[in-house]
Scaffold this active site. Structure first.
Site, mmCIF file in Angstrom:
data_model
loop_
_atom_site.group_PDB
_atom_site.id
_atom_site.type_symbol
_atom_site.label_atom_id
_atom_site.label_comp_id
_atom_site.label_asym_id
_atom_site.label_seq_id
_atom_site.Cartn_x
_atom_site.Cartn_y
_atom_site.Cartn_z
ATOM 1 N N GLY A 5 0.890 1.779 -3.955
ATOM 2 C CA GLY A 5 -0.418 2.281 -3.510
ATOM 3 C C GLY A 5 -1.548 1.280 -3.713
ATOM 4 N N SER A 45 0.826 -1.208 0.000
ATOM 5 C CA SER A 45 0.000 0.000 0.000
ATOM 6 C C SER A 45 0.864 1.263 0.000
ATOM 7 C CB SER A 45 -0.907 0.006 1.223
ATOM 8 O OG SER A 45 -0.119 0.042 2.395
ATOM 9 N N CYS A 46 2.132 1.105 0.344
ATOM 10 C CA CYS A 46 3.061 2.241 0.301
ATOM 11 C C CYS A 46 3.346 2.594 -1.160
ATOM 12 C CB CYS A 46 4.368 1.888 1.001
ATOM 13 S SG CYS A 46 4.176 1.555 2.759
ATOM 14 N N VAL A 47 3.923 3.777 -1.355
ATOM 15 C CA VAL A 47 4.216 4.215 -2.724
ATOM 16 C C VAL A 47 5.706 4.495 -2.866
ATOM 17 C CG1 VAL A 47 3.831 6.041 -4.438
ATOM 18 C CG2 VAL A 47 1.911 5.192 -3.089
#
Lengths: 208, 165
Positions: free
Chosen positions: B96, B28-30
């Site tokens: 993301g 979910s991190c970018v």
């Protein structure tokens, strides 16, 4: 002879280690009295559990918590986020290949040709019910009220799953307290793992 | 031989030179990458959350990439110090993902889409062109940026895919 700094550090470590032990003891009682009876009923067999470890970890360094053997293993998982008086995250997971037998057992032997919506739904339900057992135990013991989210299902590497969960705690804390628990069917050998994640400041309320 | 700088969760790395690469893994991190290809300077941040909250005034060195707003400021200042021209800096990003089902409908996390949106907004406000992106979906990605080619290679072991943007 120990310096003052060494003494302070030793005292802090001892106190902290005692707090984690106390927390583990409290969680152990919740699991034994609430979660295990629910799980026994859901799966129709006696389940054993092993509370492996309770530890504090820096959120951005969460990978250190995962054994190398599990880092890239694909897991099927259900996450339930509980909010209210406390913010708790509960991640239930099994190896992807162990999901079908677990789902069939939950569905009382219903044969699944492939992993379909019924199976996902049944696994999500087990996550929901078992999380509720812990939420209820906390309420009974400490009077803390929480509500649980709709369970989210995912199949991914444990690394990826945990990254999402850690990010969720990142807004309120730089570290988390994580308890690792494994459940195992005494006759079937079926396995289910749970990670219970808490904000360290809030986890103190469970041992007060 | 290529020099590969690995960017850990919440981390930020700046590299220079033709043979440099930046690499990270995001769910979910970018992974946001800024680069000035002419002078061969690039930065990558592993953004965990959109914005730093007021209760966290300090950023520890290892977590300069944790929050989108903070990360952008560190990337830009670091690159400019090394000789990058802000007018030439471009961006690419990946990640993301919404890993769990029902994330957006139930507000379970939805952190992936929030990260994407925050980064896009910051780039727009600072006139940094977002050249390409590979965002969203529901799986984790390995992200590698080569300063030699200016390309970002995104692979998923689970989906067995590779994409070059």
């Amino acid at each position: 002879m120990l310096s003052l700094d060494d003494k302070l550090r030793d005292d802090m470590l001892k106190r902290y280690s005692n707090e984690l032990q106390k927390l583990e003891h409290v969680l152990d009682s919740y699991i034994a009295t609430k979660t295990i009876p629910s799980l026994n009923a859901l799966l129709g067999e006696k389940m054993a559990y092993f509370l492996k470890k309770t530890q504090e970890a820096v959120i951005t360094n969460f990978e250190s918590l995962i054994p190398d053997s599990e880092k890239t293993s694909v897991m099927s998982a259900v996450y339930v986020k509980c909010e209210g008086d406390l913010h708790i995250g509960v991640l239930w997971y099994v190896l992807e290949e162990e999901l079908k037998p677990l789902a069939e057992k939950l569905l009382e032997g219903y044969h699944l040709n492939e992993f379909d919506k019924i199976a996902i739904s049944s696994i999500s339900e087990i996550g929901n019910i078992l999380t509720a057992s812990i939420v209820n135990a906390i309420y009974d013991d400490k009077g803390c009220k929480m509500w649980a989210s709709v369970p989210g299902f995912a199949t991914e590497s444990l690394n990826t799953l945990l990254e999402v969960v850690m990010a969720d705690f990142g807004d309120q804390s730089d570290t988390v307290v994580i308890s690792t628990v494994e459940f195992r069917g005494i006759s079937s050998g079926i396995r289910l793992q749970m990670l219970l994640i808490q904000d360290p400041k809030e986890s103190k309320r469970l041992i007060s | 031989m290529n020099r590969i700088a690995e960017v850990k969760m919440g981390g930020l790395e700046i590299v220079t030179g033709d043979m440099s690469e930046l690499k990270t893994f995001v769910g979910s991190c970018v992974a946001i990458c800024l680069f000035d290809i002419e002078v061969k300077i690039a930065a990558m941040a592993h953004v965990v959350l959109p914005k730093k909250t007021n209760c966290k005034p300090h950023t520890v060195e290892e977590e300069r990439g944790k929050y989108a707003d903070d990360a952008f400021a560190h990337m830009m200042s670091g690159m400019i110090k090394l000789g990058a021209n802000p007018k030439r800096i471009q961006a690419k990003m990946a990640g993301g993902a919404a890993i769990f089902s029902h994330e957006s409908e139930t507000g379970l996390f939805n952190v992936g889409p929030r990260n994407i949106s925050a980064i896009q907004q910051i780039l727009k406000e600072n006139d940094i062109p977002l050249i390409s992106k590979d965002t969203g979906a529901n799986f984790g990605r390995w992200v590698k940026f080569s300063l030699n080619s200016g390309k970002m290679i995104i692979t998923s072991n689970l989906k067995k895919t590779e994409k070059i943007i």
